[in-house]
Design a protein around this motif. Structure first.
Motif, PDB file in Angstrom:
ATOM      1  N   GLU A  72       0.867  -1.111   0.293  1.00  0.00           N
ATOM      2  CA  GLU A  72      -0.227  -0.059   0.035  1.00  0.00           C
ATOM      3  C   GLU A  72       0.835   1.101  -0.072  1.00  0.00           C
ATOM      4  N   ASN A  73       1.133   2.036  -0.849  1.00  0.00           N
ATOM      5  CA  ASN A  73       1.711   3.157  -1.324  1.00  0.00           C
ATOM      6  C   ASN A  73      -0.004   4.896  -1.426  1.00  0.00           C
ATOM      7  N   VAL A  74       1.163   5.586  -0.268  1.00  0.00           N
ATOM      8  CA  VAL A  74      -0.560   6.719  -0.329  1.00  0.00           C
ATOM      9  C   VAL A  74       0.576   8.243  -0.529  1.00  0.00           C
ATOM     10  N   ARG A  75       0.178   8.476  -1.249  1.00  0.00           N
ATOM     11  CA  ARG A  75       0.860   9.882  -1.153  1.00  0.00           C
ATOM     12  C   ARG A  75      -0.155  11.108  -1.376  1.00  0.00           C
ATOM     13  N   GLY A  76       0.153  12.184  -0.706  1.00  0.00           N
ATOM     14  CA  GLY A  76      -0.201  13.410  -0.956  1.00  0.00           C
ATOM     15  C   GLY A  76      -0.265  14.336  -1.175  1.00  0.00           C
ATOM     16  N   ILE A  77      -0.794  15.263  -1.827  1.00  0.00           N
ATOM     17  CA  ILE A  77       0.533  16.217  -1.038  1.00  0.00           C
ATOM     18  C   ILE A  77      -0.970  17.900  -0.922  1.00  0.00           C
ATOM     19  N   GLN A 120       0.095 -17.430   8.880  1.00  0.00           N
ATOM     20  CA  GLN A 120       1.555 -16.815   8.268  1.00  0.00           C
ATOM     21  C   GLN A 120       2.075 -16.507   7.730  1.00  0.00           C
ATOM     22  N   LYS A 121       3.268 -16.220   7.341  1.00  0.00           N
ATOM     23  CA  LYS A 121       4.190 -15.656   5.443  1.00  0.00           C
ATOM     24  C   LYS A 121       4.281 -14.429   5.448  1.00  0.00           C
ATOM     25  N   THR A 122       2.747 -13.695   6.227  1.00  0.00           N
ATOM     26  CA  THR A 122       2.375 -12.423   5.334  1.00  0.00           C
ATOM     27  C   THR A 122       3.542 -12.296   5.038  1.00  0.00           C
ATOM     28  N   GLN A 123       3.532 -11.348   3.425  1.00  0.00           N
ATOM     29  CA  GLN A 123       4.254  -9.805   3.400  1.00  0.00           C
ATOM     30  C   GLN A 123       3.531  -8.436   3.374  1.00  0.00           C
ATOM     31  N   ALA A 124       4.138  -7.734   4.588  1.00  0.00           N
ATOM     32  CA  ALA A 124       3.173  -6.379   3.996  1.00  0.00           C
ATOM     33  C   ALA A 124       2.903  -5.089   4.164  1.00  0.00           C
ATOM     34  N   ALA A 125       3.281  -4.314   3.147  1.00  0.00           N
ATOM     35  CA  ALA A 125       4.570  -2.653   3.440  1.00  0.00           C
ATOM     36  C   ALA A 125       2.930  -1.485   3.253  1.00  0.00           C
ATOM     37  N   LEU A 126       3.844  -0.712   4.415  1.00  0.00           N
ATOM     38  CA  LEU A 126       2.124   0.760   4.266  1.00  0.00           C
ATOM     39  C   LEU A 126       2.725   1.710   4.256  1.00  0.00           C
ATOM     40  N   GLN A 127       3.071   2.305   3.459  1.00  0.00           N
ATOM     41  CA  GLN A 127       3.959   4.218   3.412  1.00  0.00           C
ATOM     42  C   GLN A 127       2.576   5.041   2.983  1.00  0.00           C
ATOM     43  N   ASN A 128       2.885   5.772   3.298  1.00  0.00           N
ATOM     44  CA  ASN A 128       2.008   7.058   3.537  1.00  0.00           C
ATOM     45  C   ASN A 128       3.430   8.093   3.057  1.00  0.00           C
ATOM     46  N   ARG A 129       3.744   8.813   2.461  1.00  0.00           N
ATOM     47  CA  ARG A 129       4.427  10.021   2.337  1.00  0.00           C
ATOM     48  C   ARG A 129       3.827  11.197   1.783  1.00  0.00           C
ATOM     49  N   ASN A 130       3.681  12.337   2.637  1.00  0.00           N
ATOM     50  CA  ASN A 130       3.195  13.937   2.732  1.00  0.00           C
ATOM     51  C   ASN A 130       3.894  14.633   1.555  1.00  0.00           C
ATOM     52  N   LEU A 131       3.323  15.981   1.371  1.00  0.00           N
ATOM     53  CA  LEU A 131       4.369  17.103   0.386  1.00  0.00           C
ATOM     54  C   LEU A 131       3.577  18.108   0.938  1.00  0.00           C
ATOM     55  N   LEU A 132       3.786  18.982   2.169  1.00  0.00           N
ATOM     56  CA  LEU A 132       3.396  20.026   3.072  1.00  0.00           C
ATOM     57  C   LEU A 132       3.533  21.023   2.237  1.00  0.00           C
TER      58      LEU A 132
END
Lengths: 421, 254
Positions: free
Chosen positions: A296-301, A321-333
């Motif tokens: 999951e990749n979430v980006r906002g301006i 088990q053996k789940t792979q999960a990644a979450l990234q939230n990047r914001n630009l103000l």
């Protein structure tokens, strides 16, 4: 009378074959507390704008005052248009590919009613207050049924428009059969003072593949509550892109449930907010079965006085088990007056998993700006290139290039209008 | 081309340049050497107009313009090019997008018509070939995931495309092996046409074996303390800066 009581009263007067389900939602609503700033999932989103509004029901007889929706160049999608919650497209006249069936609240046959009731409010968790409101008030339900092993080439595009002073409540249910593939584009928009709810529930069968887009393009005075709730069975694959503009009040809840093993979910989300717009995205990914993956990749301006809220939760159940999960939230103000509230959450009850999460809020990268200016590019242009580059990465990842080409200039234009301070 | 008189500059209230004088004519190559912390990189940043680099005294004339009054982008459009020591990575903006904008911004300034896509591509291909940078690097994010050598070659590629009148190379040799150094030097030499001028900032004499300078200046404590020809660079290589009464091991970077 409270706002919620108005919904309940109105719901009690609706008499159709969904009434038993509407009454169930009413029962839950009667127990529900109205969210305040002390309610965790509404901490940064005030409902004051909604409380001041009187409910008005869209008149199905009203001809659409909206301009016809323009097609996406080259896409040749199967377009289904809602105006103020009323389906304008005559589905009986549509040439449908083999394996694809559509029915609605009004057109459903006896057996289709059974299928619909077995799915209505089943994928969507009960905790979403406005999901319950939609259960009660939905004046149209569109059911998209893809048979096992069907590959639907033509993208299905559902457009919802809401006119000035109108209300709109529509529901979409999608069942993708085992090994079937399909592309669904959901586009909802209003530029006016309006109130709408739109919820979608999707069952993705074994080894089924869904390419999904949800474009929430409400702006200005529009008040919108939406949700997209997806259940993945064994080896199902979801690739979903969400876009959010902000408005007076805009809230979207996304739930992805890994209910089968080896399922894969990719979710990209972009929000682009200016003026004093508000946009709230809550996502919950649940891994109930092992060997699943989520990216999951979430980006906002966020510019000017706009306000973004993101809450991203990943919940890994015991045994997943053996789940792979990644979450990234990047914001630009872009502005000192803008606000971003972001919270990634991980809850893990299995001991053999790989998980990562993170959230950042950055201001304009002065070094990169300087670099571009040393190449002769003026400050304002450089800012657009840099900041747009930040979300361009996610646009480039959209699997459908025609959709990306259609969306990009619109996002660019919106970005240019956003105030940088 | 460029005349710097009594240039004083500071960063965060700290004086870095203390009365620097330098005059560069058309077609000349000037090497600037000096120990760490002498102000070599600062000179490049000040000339390019970087924020935070305060000019406290002095004047700089660039082709008849008061350089210090121009914005960063204006300086670039007037023909000043800085090849960075540490080029920044900008994922999301492709090299191609940058160079198209950049070339056309410069052309517009010169009252030339913008290049068509085909014309641009032809020039870009030639520039990439000159520095042996594979074409797909144009499509990648600016310097994104490039090795140190690829970043330096990318800077020279940009320089070739922009056709500046004054090129400032800030330690374009640092971190390069001999082969990569040769490629960078060849790229630079291909642009020596008797009209274009160069300031080659370097810590080591090595680069000057490949790019032969007309003048070598030693920068120390924010001013030029000695000027000579290529032989001066060789002497420093052999003896270090000590013979000038300078500390070789001066820490801090500039």
């Amino acid at each position: 009378m409270t706002w919620l009581q108005q919904v309940i009263d109105r719901g009690q007067q609706i008499d159709d074959w969904l009434s038993p389900l509407r009454l169930q939602a009413i029962e839950t609503l009667q127990q529900a507390a109205w969210p305040t700033r002390r309610t965790e999932s509404w901490k940064y989103t005030s409902l004051a704008a909604l409380e001041q509004q009187q409910l008005r029901l869209a008149q199905p007889a009203t001809p659409p005052a909206e301009p016809p929706q323009t097609a996406i160049p080259g896409l040749n999608s199967l377009d289904l248009l809602f105006v103020n919650g009323v389906l304008q497209t005559d589905i009986s006249q549509l040439p449908l590919a083999a394996g694809l069936q559509l029915h609605t609240l009004r057109s459903a046959s006896a057996i289709q009613r059974v299928i619909t009731t077995s799915m209505y409010a089943q994928v969507k968790p009960q905790r979403h207050l406005f999901g319950l409101v939609n259960d009660v008030l939905a004046n149209e339900v569109l059911f998209i049924d893809i048979a096992h092993d069907s590959h639907i080439e033509q993208p299905i595009r559902i457009i919802s428009r809401v006119s000035e002073g109108q209300e709109s409540h529509h529901r979409v249910l999608v069942r993708v059969g085992d090994r079937a593939t399909v592309t669904i584009i959901e586009q909802t928009q209003s530029e006016h003072a309006s109130f709408s709810t739109g919820f979608t529930e999707i069952e993705l069968g074994e080894q089924a593949k869904l390419e999904h887009y949800r474009l929430v393009m409400h702006t200005r005075q529009a008040i919108y509550f939406g949700g997209c709730h997806i259940c993945l069975h064994d080896k199902a694959e979801l690739n979903s892109t969400m876009l959010g503009y902000g408005s007076e009040l805009s809230r979207t809840d996304i739930d992805i449930m890994h209910n089968g093993q080896h399922a894969r979910a990719k979710l990209n989300a972009i929000y682009l907010l200016g003026e004093s717009e508000h946009f709230d995205l809550h996502s919950t990914i649940e891994h109930a079965k092992p060997h699943g993956s989520t990216e999951e990749n979430v980006r906002g301006i966020v510019g000017d006085k706009a306000n973004a809220v993101f809450n991203g939760r990943i919940h890994i159940h015991r045994g997943a088990q053996k789940t792979q999960a990644a979450l990234q939230n990047r914001n630009l103000l872009l502005s000192r007056r803008g606000q971003i509230n972001t919270k990634p959450e991980l809850e893990i009850y299995a001991d053999d998993v790989q998980c990562a999460h993170g959230a950042t809020v950055a201001e304009i990268a002065e070094e990169a700006l300087y670099y571009l200016r040393t190449r002769g590019i003026c400050r304002s242009k450089a800012l657009i290139m840099l900041n747009f580059g930040f979300i361009q990465e996610l646009i480039n990842q959209m699997p459908n290039p025609l959709l990306a080409q259609w969306l990009e200039p619109q996002l660019r234009a919106r970005f240019k209008e956003m105030e940088v301070r | 081309m460029l005349t710097i008189k009594n240039l004083h500059a500071s960063v965060e209230q700290k004086n870095i340049l203390n009365g620097l004088n330098l005059s560069i004519k058309q077609g000349e190559v000037h090497a600037i050497m000096g120990p760490n912390g002498a102000g070599k990189s600062t000179l490049g940043y000040v000339l390019s107009g970087r924020d935070g680099y305060q000019v406290t005294d002095g004047e700089v004339d660039f082709q008849g313009n008061n350089l210090l009054e121009l914005d960063v982008e204006q300086r670039a459009r007037h023909g000043l090019f800085l090849a960075f020591q540490y080029p920044v990575e900008i994922p999301g903006v492709s090299n191609m997008e940058l160079m198209k904008e950049s070339v056309n911004a410069v052309r517009q300034h010169r009252a030339e018509t913008p290049l068509t896509a085909a014309e641009f591509l032809k020039k870009a291909k030639a520039a990439c070939q000159q520095v042996q940078l594979p074409l797909e690097f144009l499509k990648r994010g600016i310097n994104e995931g490039f090795s140190g050598g690829e970043k330096k070659r990318n800077e020279i590629m940009q320089m070739i495309l922009l056709e500046p009148s004054l090129c400032i190379l800030d330690e374009s040799d640092s971190g390069l092996d001999v082969d990569a150094l040769q490629i960078v030097a060849n790229g630079v030499n291909s642009q020596r046409d008797g009209k274009r001028s160069f300031i080659v900032i370097t810590h080591y004499q090595r680069l000057l074996d490949f790019i032969e300078p007309d003048f070598v200046h030693i920068l120390a404590n924010g001013k030029i303390v000695k000027t000579g020809d290529a032989a001066l660079a060789k002497q420093i290589e052999k003896e270090g800066y000590a013979f000038l009464g300078l500390d070789n091991s001066a820490e801090a970077s500039a």
